[in-house]
Design a protein around this motif. Sequence first.
Motif, PDB file in Angstrom:
ATOM      1  N   VAL A  58      44.602   5.963  12.452  1.00 43.57           N
ATOM      2  CA  VAL A  58      44.158   4.940  13.406  1.00 43.57           C
ATOM      3  C   VAL A  58      45.202   3.841  13.519  1.00 43.57           C
ATOM      4  O   VAL A  58      45.515   3.351  14.622  1.00 43.57           O
ATOM      5  CB  VAL A  58      42.799   4.358  12.969  1.00 43.57           C
ATOM      6  N   LYS A  59      45.771   3.442  12.372  1.00 40.31           N
ATOM      7  CA  LYS A  59      46.802   2.400  12.381  1.00 40.31           C
ATOM      8  C   LYS A  59      48.047   2.878  13.145  1.00 40.31           C
ATOM      9  O   LYS A  59      48.679   2.104  13.866  1.00 40.31           O
ATOM     10  CB  LYS A  59      47.174   2.008  10.958  1.00 40.31           C
ATOM     11  N   GLU A  60      48.382   4.145  12.955  1.00 40.00           N
ATOM     12  CA  GLU A  60      49.529   4.702  13.668  1.00 40.00           C
ATOM     13  C   GLU A  60      49.283   4.703  15.166  1.00 40.00           C
ATOM     14  O   GLU A  60      50.184   4.380  15.965  1.00 40.00           O
ATOM     15  CB  GLU A  60      49.820   6.119  13.176  1.00 40.00           C
ATOM     16  N   ASN A  61      48.049   5.013  15.548  1.00 37.24           N
ATOM     17  CA  ASN A  61      47.702   4.994  16.967  1.00 37.24           C
ATOM     18  C   ASN A  61      47.811   3.585  17.532  1.00 37.24           C
ATOM     19  O   ASN A  61      48.324   3.376  18.635  1.00 37.24           O
ATOM     20  CB  ASN A  61      46.287   5.541  17.158  1.00 37.24           C
ATOM     21  N   SER A  62      47.343   2.583  16.750  1.00 41.48           N
ATOM     22  CA  SER A  62      47.440   1.185  17.197  1.00 41.48           C
ATOM     23  C   SER A  62      48.897   0.768  17.312  1.00 41.48           C
ATOM     24  O   SER A  62      49.284   0.039  18.237  1.00 41.48           O
ATOM     25  CB  SER A  62      46.699   0.274  16.214  1.00 41.48           C
ATOM     26  N   ARG A  63      49.744   1.224  16.387  1.00 45.25           N
ATOM     27  CA  ARG A  63      51.162   0.886  16.453  1.00 45.25           C
ATOM     28  C   ARG A  63      51.803   1.467  17.722  1.00 45.25           C
ATOM     29  O   ARG A  63      52.586   0.797  18.405  1.00 45.25           O
ATOM     30  CB  ARG A  63      51.881   1.412  15.214  1.00 45.25           C
TER      31      ARG A  63
END
Length: 381
Positions: free
Chosen positions: A108-113
């Motif tokens: 999820v964090k990678e997607n937000s990045r």
Amino acid sequence: MDMDNIFNQNVDFLIQAREEVVACNQMEQKQKQLQEREDKMQKAIAQEEKSIHDEINTTIKKRKAEIENTYDAQLDAGRKKLKKAQEQKNKEKSERVGQRVDEETADVKENSRQLKTEMRTLFKKNHVPAFCQTGFYYALFMPKGIKEILILLLMIVIGLGGIPFGIYELFARVILADKPIVQASYFMALVIALSLIVVLGIYFLIFNLTKVRHRDTIAEGRKIRNQMLANDKNIRAIKNAINKDKDESQYGLDAYDQKIQESQNEMDAIAEEKQAALTEFEQQTRNTIIDEINGRRQAKLDDMRQQAAAVEEERYDVEGKIKEAALAITNKYAKYLGKNICKEETLSDIINIMQTEQIDTISEGIAIYKGEAPHREQPEE
């Protein structure tokens, strides 16, 4: 002996009476001294008994406190050890929970990045100012959700109320202080109106230069931000679920649990030993202390009691003799001569009169003493 024979007696009768009265007075004085001595001894006995009682209580309290302090010190050390083990476990668990959160939210964090990079690239490509990417910009010009709407309402209150009033206070109290124009009725309305024009002008200028000019880019940015906010919400949900998970088996904390259990078992054992020691103290040691102090000090107390009992017995004996002597004086002298006559000083005065004036009978001596008869003239030498 009848009353007439009594009053016809010579001075020897009164001398005998005086001797018995003096003896009785001496016994009364001795009885008083014995009573004072007995009272002092009883007071000393009471003080000694209190001293023994106080020593027993003080010693018992001190010994019991020593036992409690010894075990309490061990319990305090055990509590510190338990606390340290718990803190170590909590620290390790926190680190491993953090690792688990990072692992489960990595996608999820990678997607937000990626979304953030996409948004930055989109705005740069279309020459949209960077500040238009911020949450504050979208709250003012394209709000969505309760948080952004609240920010917009707050800025409306500040922009349409706080800023105009603040500018008015600045002019009225600082820039144009003591100027006549400040007192004019239109001054406040004029300053606030101009301030509102400036604030609204700036707002709509930014609105036209950004949202109107780059409508599609701003709208696309809104969609990207919505996805990023959804990701943030998803991350918080994952984190909350992990924090609420009571299963610690996956974190490998068995060694810390063992230390905690060992520390708790040690404290329980010490607590049981303390209770057993206090029970033994109350049932056995207390009596031993009492017996030791009594045994050490009882001999002195018994000796004081024996001496007091001897004085008391002697006083009782003297009191009995006083009663007998007083009854004898009453029967032999006072009932004839009167209680007032049967006093040492009075008898001495009458005896002196009879011996000095060579009087033969008691009746004549008493009469002269009372002033009922004249003194005899003394023979010339």
